[in-house]
Design a protein around this motif. Sequence first.
Motif, PDB file in Angstrom:
ATOM      1  N   ASN A 273      70.075  70.210  45.091  1.00 12.20           N
ATOM      2  CA  ASN A 273      69.436  70.021  46.326  1.00 12.20           C
ATOM      3  C   ASN A 273      68.692  68.740  46.209  1.00 12.20           C
ATOM      4  N   PHE A 274      67.853  68.838  45.108  1.00 10.81           N
ATOM      5  CA  PHE A 274      67.206  67.541  45.078  1.00 10.81           C
ATOM      6  C   PHE A 274      67.893  66.225  45.340  1.00 10.81           C
ATOM      7  N   ILE A 275      69.032  66.052  44.621  1.00 10.20           N
ATOM      8  CA  ILE A 275      69.804  65.020  44.483  1.00 10.20           C
ATOM      9  C   ILE A 275      70.740  64.677  46.034  1.00 10.20           C
ATOM     10  N   GLU A 276      70.996  65.841  46.652  1.00 14.50           N
ATOM     11  CA  GLU A 276      71.291  65.679  48.012  1.00 14.50           C
ATOM     12  C   GLU A 276      70.450  65.092  48.933  1.00 14.50           C
ATOM     13  N   ARG A 277      69.209  65.546  48.905  1.00 13.10           N
ATOM     14  CA  ARG A 277      68.098  65.283  49.756  1.00 13.10           C
ATOM     15  C   ARG A 277      67.913  63.805  49.529  1.00 13.10           C
ATOM     16  N   PHE A 278      67.539  63.267  48.323  1.00 15.43           N
ATOM     17  CA  PHE A 278      67.038  62.194  48.109  1.00 15.43           C
ATOM     18  C   PHE A 278      68.181  60.937  47.687  1.00 15.43           C
ATOM     19  N   LYS A 279      69.446  61.117  47.818  1.00 14.46           N
ATOM     20  CA  LYS A 279      70.337  60.065  47.347  1.00 14.46           C
ATOM     21  C   LYS A 279      70.458  58.901  48.101  1.00 14.46           C
ATOM     22  N   ALA A 280      69.951  59.190  49.329  1.00 14.92           N
ATOM     23  CA  ALA A 280      70.282  57.885  50.423  1.00 14.92           C
ATOM     24  C   ALA A 280      68.809  56.729  50.273  1.00 14.92           C
ATOM     25  N   ARG A 281      67.901  57.703  49.528  1.00 13.44           N
ATOM     26  CA  ARG A 281      66.535  56.614  49.654  1.00 13.44           C
ATOM     27  C   ARG A 281      66.437  55.979  48.245  1.00 13.44           C
ATOM     28  N   HIS A 284      63.863  56.606  45.669  1.00 15.91           N
ATOM     29  CA  HIS A 284      64.228  57.809  44.641  1.00 15.91           C
ATOM     30  C   HIS A 284      65.351  57.405  43.964  1.00 15.91           C
ATOM     31  N   ALA A 285      66.097  56.309  43.792  1.00 11.06           N
ATOM     32  CA  ALA A 285      67.231  56.088  43.184  1.00 11.06           C
ATOM     33  C   ALA A 285      67.185  56.504  41.512  1.00 11.06           C
ATOM     34  N   ALA A 286      65.947  55.966  41.138  1.00  9.92           N
ATOM     35  CA  ALA A 286      65.982  56.244  39.651  1.00  9.92           C
ATOM     36  C   ALA A 286      66.083  57.780  39.007  1.00  9.92           C
ATOM     37  N   GLN A 287      65.220  58.555  40.087  1.00 10.36           N
ATOM     38  CA  GLN A 287      64.995  59.876  39.532  1.00 10.36           C
ATOM     39  C   GLN A 287      66.063  60.459  39.971  1.00 10.36           C
ATOM     40  N   VAL A 288      67.028  60.104  40.949  1.00 19.90           N
ATOM     41  CA  VAL A 288      68.361  60.635  41.334  1.00 19.90           C
ATOM     42  C   VAL A 288      69.291  60.532  40.121  1.00 19.90           C
ATOM     43  N   GLN A 289      69.515  59.193  39.807  1.00 26.20           N
ATOM     44  CA  GLN A 289      70.395  58.694  38.442  1.00 26.20           C
ATOM     45  C   GLN A 289      70.021  59.795  37.411  1.00 26.20           C
TER      46      GLN A 289
END
Length: 540
Positions: A273-281, A284-289
């Motif tokens: 859910n977190f990855i889906e929400r923030f993958k375009a920002r 938040h790129a480092a956190q998503v990765q």
Amino acid sequence: MIRLENIGKQNGRQIIFIEASAALQKGEKIGLVGPNGAGKTTLFRMVTGEEQPDEGQVAVDRGVTIGYFSQDVGDMAGQSAAATVMDGAGPVSAVAAELKALEAAFADPDQADAMDDLIQRYGEVQGRFEELGGYALEGKAREVLAGLGFSEEMMDGDVGKLSGGWKMRVALARILLMRPDAMLLDEPSNHLDIESLIWLEAFLKGYEGALMMTSHDRAFMNRIVNKIIEIDGGSLTTYSGDYDFYEQQRALADKQQQAQFERQQAMLAKEINFIERFKARASHAAQVQSRVKKLEKIDRVEPPKRRQTVMFEFQPAPRSGEDVVSIKAVQKAYGSRTIYDGLDFQIRRRERWCVMGVNGAGKSTLLKLIAGTAEPDAGTVAVGGSVKMGYFAQHAMELLDGEETVFQSLENQFPQAGQGSLRALAGCFGFSGDDVEKRCRVLSGGEKARLVMAKMLFDPPNFLVLDEPTNHLDMATKDMLIQALAGYEGTMLFVSHDRHFLAALSNRVLELTPDGIHTYGGGYTEYVARTGQEAPGLRG
């Protein structure tokens, strides 16, 4: 003594074992469990060397003798049951056979001229027989056969004339007389009546070697084994304790695994859910990765395998009158043997009678008289008004049309029923998926019994007459049947050698004895408490 070390085994496309390990030590008594087709017989055959693992090894300590009893007894004929059992003990059986032949020659008038030679040879052979401990061995062979239900007449009769079930007992007796260092017994409790089962229990408890066995009889397994090895999904898991303990541990392990699975699923859902929400920002790129990498490394918890047998629920049976069966002054004999002489017996609505008695006491005959497949020589058998009877006997399995599939067999019996309800019925009795397309001629004994039972119970009778209904059934199907019958509103009369089944379902006991019948108001458990014995043939 015997070790299975990282074994792998595949039959065609079916993988049976993957890196599976287990051991059988001196004095251990192990129950081997697992669903049908899991590989129990394959494992036995690998231990005896009849099959080889594809990978890993089966190590047997030097000098260890192994006795293997399987359901496939092969051809037996041409000698007595006692001689066949002694055959398993090596050269002594050949000497015994020569002694018997010489004894027959003494009585043959054509051999009168050779009598001196015969007597001399008899003396030599008898000496050799004594040297090999033959007389003691014959005594032991007869003791084992008697324990398994043989009369003296059957012991001395041609083994080839015995039925398949009695030949199984001869094959089992051979292994027991042999007393090897390790015994492998594949379903030894099949084809045994309750007295023979209890005798075998005592024999195996006193046996000092290592034992590994399969059995569909829960009480038998519980009293003998002190360890369980489960075959499941290609691996072998060992549990210390009896069958009931294993079941508890299994249920506990499944519960823990389910909880672990659910916790992990919730955590994964949160991360995804977190990855889906923030993958375009970009912020938040480092956190998503880092979370994507974390997810890739996680060991996934599998949900526990679903082993639950589908439960069968009865449609309500039509209500019968209060008097279900009335038997008055019945006489029945087979040749010179009198089975009943003036039998009086009454069955009333909702009573559940289990019929006890030694072999030949007339248990099956009573069921046949009530079902109308046999006639009394004198007296009357009256079935009450509005009684709808369902009769299950072993011969019912032979009446299935071999060319029909399981589904066609059900469909032809219940043409009004929908496909969905017939598939659900088949599923309850262990025919799931493609199994319903199997032709009846290729079904095993257990599958045939399940199909006959399904046909009988779908449109339920209000009076069930069951002759050994649990023969051939595995524990899961037996448990399903017990639970289904526990909720059954009708009347029951049954014969069974399964003590779990007897205790769970009877509320009356009818005991057939040479001096008439005895009835007991409670069920089987109360009968055992009152008589101090688990079966009538054990009193003495």
